[in-house]
Design a protein around this motif. Structure first.
Motif, PDB file in Angstrom:
ATOM      1  N   ALA A 150      -4.172   7.645   2.555  1.00 34.19           N
ATOM      2  CA  ALA A 150      -4.987   7.006   3.592  1.00 34.19           C
ATOM      3  C   ALA A 150      -5.515   7.933   4.614  1.00 34.19           C
ATOM      4  O   ALA A 150      -4.709   9.100   4.783  1.00 34.19           O
ATOM      5  CB  ALA A 150      -4.141   5.682   3.970  1.00 34.19           C
ATOM      6  N   LEU A 185      -6.601   5.013   9.543  1.00 31.59           N
ATOM      7  CA  LEU A 185      -5.970   3.715   9.008  1.00 31.59           C
ATOM      8  C   LEU A 185      -4.395   3.997   8.993  1.00 31.59           C
ATOM      9  O   LEU A 185      -3.959   2.998   9.071  1.00 31.59           O
ATOM     10  CB  LEU A 185      -6.209   3.965   7.351  1.00 31.59           C
ATOM     11  CG  LEU A 185      -5.956   2.757   6.495  1.00 31.59           C
ATOM     12  CD1 LEU A 185      -6.179   1.259   6.931  1.00 31.59           C
ATOM     13  CD2 LEU A 185      -6.330   2.754   5.016  1.00 31.59           C
ATOM     14  N   SER A 221       0.892  -1.103   0.038  1.00 29.54           N
ATOM     15  CA  SER A 221       0.024  -0.024   0.001  1.00 29.54           C
ATOM     16  C   SER A 221       0.769   1.286  -0.147  1.00 29.54           C
ATOM     17  O   SER A 221       0.781   2.301   0.584  1.00 29.54           O
ATOM     18  CB  SER A 221      -0.851  -0.066   1.128  1.00 29.54           C
ATOM     19  OG  SER A 221      -2.022   0.985   1.119  1.00 29.54           O
TER      20      SER A 221
END
Length: 103
Positions: free
Chosen positions: A83, A87, A68
């Motif tokens: 994000a 998160l 990610s």
């Protein structure tokens, strides 16, 4: 998928043979496989995930950024990462737990 659909409508045939997507198939986001897409075309396509849509149209799908874009690493994500803070905090905590367990 809008780009793929637009090309299909304009050219009458699928002109893409591959698609690259970032951060939609990892520990915190599986939307590549689970979220249904919507199209203006066939009714069946409205129930397909993006991965299923690509498979149906013979498009090779590459799922990039399994970590990610740094979110799931000890170094953390770059400042511009999309994000939300919640998160990012959860991933930072998970990385810390993993680090403690590996020592």
């Amino acid at each position: 998928h809008q780009i793929l659909e637009g090309a299909l409508q304009k050219f009458g045939t699928m002109v893409f043979d591959q698609c690259l997507t970032y951060s939609h198939y990892n520990l915190h986001d599986t939307s590549l496989m689970t979220r249904p897409i919507t199209t203006d075309k066939e009714e069946d396509d409205k129930k397909l995930s993006y991965a299923d849509y690509c498979e149906k149209h013979s498009i090779t799908l590459l799922a990039a950024a399994p970590l990610s874009m740094g979110l799931l690493t000890h170094a953390g994500p770059p400042e511009w990462h999309p994000a939300n803070q919640s998160l990012q905090d959860a991933c930072r905590q998970a990385a810390s737990i993993c680090e403690q367990q590996s020592s």
